[in-house]
Design a protein around this motif. Structure first.
Motif, mmCIF file in Angstrom:
data_model
loop_
_atom_site.group_PDB
_atom_site.id
_atom_site.type_symbol
_atom_site.label_atom_id
_atom_site.label_comp_id
_atom_site.label_asym_id
_atom_site.label_seq_id
_atom_site.Cartn_x
_atom_site.Cartn_y
_atom_site.Cartn_z
ATOM 1 N N ALA A 23 0.810 -1.214 0.000
ATOM 2 C CA ALA A 23 0.000 0.000 0.000
ATOM 3 C C ALA A 23 0.844 1.266 0.000
ATOM 4 O O ALA A 23 0.364 2.335 -0.399
ATOM 5 C CB ALA A 23 -0.933 0.004 1.209
ATOM 6 N N LEU A 24 2.086 1.179 0.439
ATOM 7 C CA LEU A 24 2.959 2.347 0.471
ATOM 8 C C LEU A 24 3.686 2.582 -0.846
ATOM 9 O O LEU A 24 4.336 3.620 -1.018
ATOM 10 C CB LEU A 24 3.991 2.202 1.597
ATOM 11 N N VAL A 25 3.582 1.627 -1.752
ATOM 12 C CA VAL A 25 4.305 1.720 -3.021
ATOM 13 C C VAL A 25 3.446 2.430 -4.065
ATOM 14 O O VAL A 25 2.277 2.126 -4.238
ATOM 15 C CB VAL A 25 4.705 0.318 -3.511
ATOM 16 N N GLN A 26 4.064 3.380 -4.724
ATOM 17 C CA GLN A 26 3.468 4.050 -5.871
ATOM 18 C C GLN A 26 4.477 3.991 -7.012
ATOM 19 O O GLN A 26 5.584 3.466 -6.830
ATOM 20 C CB GLN A 26 3.109 5.491 -5.510
ATOM 21 N N PRO A 27 4.150 4.468 -8.190
ATOM 22 C CA PRO A 27 5.120 4.399 -9.284
ATOM 23 C C PRO A 27 6.468 5.030 -8.906
ATOM 24 O O PRO A 27 6.512 6.080 -8.291
ATOM 25 C CB PRO A 27 4.430 5.181 -10.414
ATOM 26 N N ARG A 28 7.553 4.340 -9.222
ATOM 27 C CA ARG A 28 8.942 4.773 -9.025
ATOM 28 C C ARG A 28 9.386 4.727 -7.561
ATOM 29 O O ARG A 28 10.450 5.214 -7.214
ATOM 30 C CB ARG A 28 9.169 6.190 -9.572
ATOM 31 N N THR A 29 8.595 4.121 -6.691
ATOM 32 C CA THR A 29 8.974 4.058 -5.275
ATOM 33 C C THR A 29 10.240 3.220 -5.087
ATOM 34 O O THR A 29 10.393 2.154 -5.693
ATOM 35 C CB THR A 29 7.838 3.452 -4.432
ATOM 36 N N LEU A 30 11.116 3.712 -4.228
ATOM 37 C CA LEU A 30 12.296 2.968 -3.802
ATOM 38 C C LEU A 30 12.055 2.454 -2.388
ATOM 39 O O LEU A 30 11.699 3.222 -1.491
ATOM 40 C CB LEU A 30 13.538 3.865 -3.816
ATOM 41 N N LEU A 31 12.245 1.153 -2.177
ATOM 42 C CA LEU A 31 12.175 0.568 -0.848
ATOM 43 C C LEU A 31 13.587 0.338 -0.338
ATOM 44 O O LEU A 31 14.429 -0.225 -1.041
ATOM 45 C CB LEU A 31 11.411 -0.760 -0.886
ATOM 46 N N VAL A 32 13.856 0.780 0.893
ATOM 47 C CA VAL A 32 15.171 0.610 1.513
ATOM 48 C C VAL A 32 14.962 -0.289 2.721
ATOM 49 O O VAL A 32 14.372 0.117 3.724
ATOM 50 C CB VAL A 32 15.779 1.963 1.915
ATOM 51 N N SER A 33 15.440 -1.524 2.623
ATOM 52 C CA SER A 33 15.091 -2.567 3.583
ATOM 53 C C SER A 33 16.327 -3.053 4.333
ATOM 54 O O SER A 33 17.367 -3.337 3.727
ATOM 55 C CB SER A 33 14.438 -3.745 2.839
ATOM 56 N N ASP A 34 16.205 -3.182 5.667
ATOM 57 C CA ASP A 34 17.307 -3.677 6.488
ATOM 58 C C ASP A 34 17.597 -5.147 6.175
ATOM 59 O O ASP A 34 16.683 -5.943 5.977
ATOM 60 C CB ASP A 34 16.946 -3.519 7.973
ATOM 61 N N ALA A 35 18.871 -5.504 6.173
ATOM 62 C CA ALA A 35 19.286 -6.861 5.818
ATOM 63 C C ALA A 35 18.768 -7.917 6.769
ATOM 64 O O ALA A 35 18.693 -9.101 6.411
ATOM 65 C CB ALA A 35 20.811 -6.934 5.748
ATOM 66 N N HIS A 36 18.396 -7.544 7.991
ATOM 67 C CA HIS A 36 17.912 -8.522 8.965
ATOM 68 C C HIS A 36 16.391 -8.531 9.090
ATOM 69 O O HIS A 36 15.861 -9.125 10.027
ATOM 70 C CB HIS A 36 18.538 -8.256 10.341
#
Length: 378
Positions: free
Chosen positions: A110-123
């Motif tokens: 739901a937080l993603v829109q076109p061109r969204t970048l997700l930055v996710s912790d490795a753990h």
């Protein structure tokens, strides 16, 4: 036609050779095992007020919700639970899902829109990883708890919508993310911050309101909180909490909410009772902190490599997957259940025992369990 089954057998053989076989172990009601493997941190799963509330709702509503939330699955107890949870967490609204896994999938998507970048912790937990994958958005995985790496990833994508995705207390080692610093970086670059508070809710923060509240971020308009209702609250289900506009968006567009049968009303009622108890449970949280400190001292004194817990999860390093499996089995044979985490469930390829501290375990049994773990160590 059976080739695909033979292929599965070959893969199972490879897992067995690597010490990665997994088995279901049914337990009977009221078994005598000392439980340092489950997530019932406050011991509320069997609290009389919790079970009484669930029984009353079971009698009133029946076994299941009978439909999705937008059909016939929403009940007064669901709405009462959502209102109580939002008030506890200091957010505009909260929305209950049938599991924490589905809550995370739905929140990320739901937080993603076109061109969204997700930055996710490795753990991050598998549910957050899968949420990122299913969303279809570009995802940058940053080193664990590395605020500068998050800043660098956001700086490299100027003008793009972005979401920083993290747990508060991480599920494997029990360490707390630098939430205030992550929020400052996210806000600097106009990014949102999604925090899975599953292992912190009920355990840390003012009145047990979790890691987000402990970091002073409750109610911030650029923060979305998810959590399970199956850990410190002793029930089942998940929740997403945040701005009212975002919750409305989930209700109207969230596939893991719209197309899933609602949490059973009896479970929702039991969890609502657990929320009331957890908010008033400062004595239970003090006991958890004391027990976690005791576990670290005893295990470290025995020469074991142990994590420094920020909540109620203690990680003890094992030499490898087979040693971890044998260690856990030896403990189980002596009446102590411990978590056994091996690749690919671990983010760093290390095997470990994961101990979850519960105030519902008698103190004497907890102390005896620590001795068993030490005596069974490889």
């Amino acid at each position: 036609m059976a080739d695909w089954l033979a292929a599965l057998d070959r893969r199972a053989d490879l897992r067995a050779k690597a010490g990665l076989t997994r088995r279901l172990r049914p337990r009977a009601a009221g078994d005598a095992v000392v439980d340092l493997a489950g997530n019932d941190y406050l011991g509320l799963a069997t609290h009389p007020e919790v079970t009484a509330a669930a029984a009353q709702a079971l009698s009133a509503y029946g076994l299941g919700a009978t439909g999705s939330r937008l059909v016939r699955g929403s009940t007064d107890v669901h709405h009462a639970l959502e209102d109580a949870t939002a008030d506890w967490l200091g957010t505009d609204r909260a929305l209950v899902f049938s599991s924490g896994y589905l809550a995370n999938l739905g929140a990320v998507r739901a937080l993603v829109q076109p061109r969204t970048l997700l930055v996710s912790d490795a753990h991050n937990h598998a549910s957050l990883i899968d949420g990122c994958r299913i969303s279809g958005a570009e995802t940058v995985v940053t080193p664990h708890a590395d605020v500068q790496a998050v800043a660098d990833a956001l700086a490299a994508a100027p003008g793009r919508p972005a979401v920083v995705v993290t747990e508060s207390v991480f599920s494997v080692d029990g360490d707390l993310a630098p939430l205030a610093d992550l929020h400052a970086v996210a806000r600097r670059y106009g990014a949102l911050l999604l925090i899975d508070d599953a292992h912190a809710l009920g355990v840390i923060g003012p009145a047990g309101a979790g890691g987000v509240a402990a970091a002073g971020l409750a109610g911030e308009p650029d923060v979305v909180v998810t959590a399970t209702l199956s850990k410190a609250l002793g029930g089942a289900g998940g929740v997403v909490a945040g701005p009212a506009e975002f919750v409305r968006h989930l209700i109207e567009t969230g596939r893991t909410f719209i197309f899933d049968t609602a949490l059973p009303p009896a479970v929702a009622a039991g969890v609502a009772a657990a929320v009331r108890l957890a908010r008033a449970g400062d004595d239970l949280r003090a006991e958890l902190a004391d027990r976690a400190a005791l576990a670290v001292r005893r295990l470290a004194d025995a020469g074991l490599t142990v994590s420094a817990p920020d909540a109620a999860v203690v990680s003890v390093t094992a030499p490898g997957p087979e040693a971890a499996t044998a260690w856990a089995a030896d403990c189980r044979d002596r009446g102590v259940a411990v978590g056994c985490f091996r690749p690919p469930s671990t983010p760093d390829s290390r095997s470990r025992l994961r101990l979850t501290i519960s105030a519902g375990v008698a103190r004497a049994n907890f102390e005896r369990a620590l001795e068993v773990i030490v005596e069974c160590a490889p």
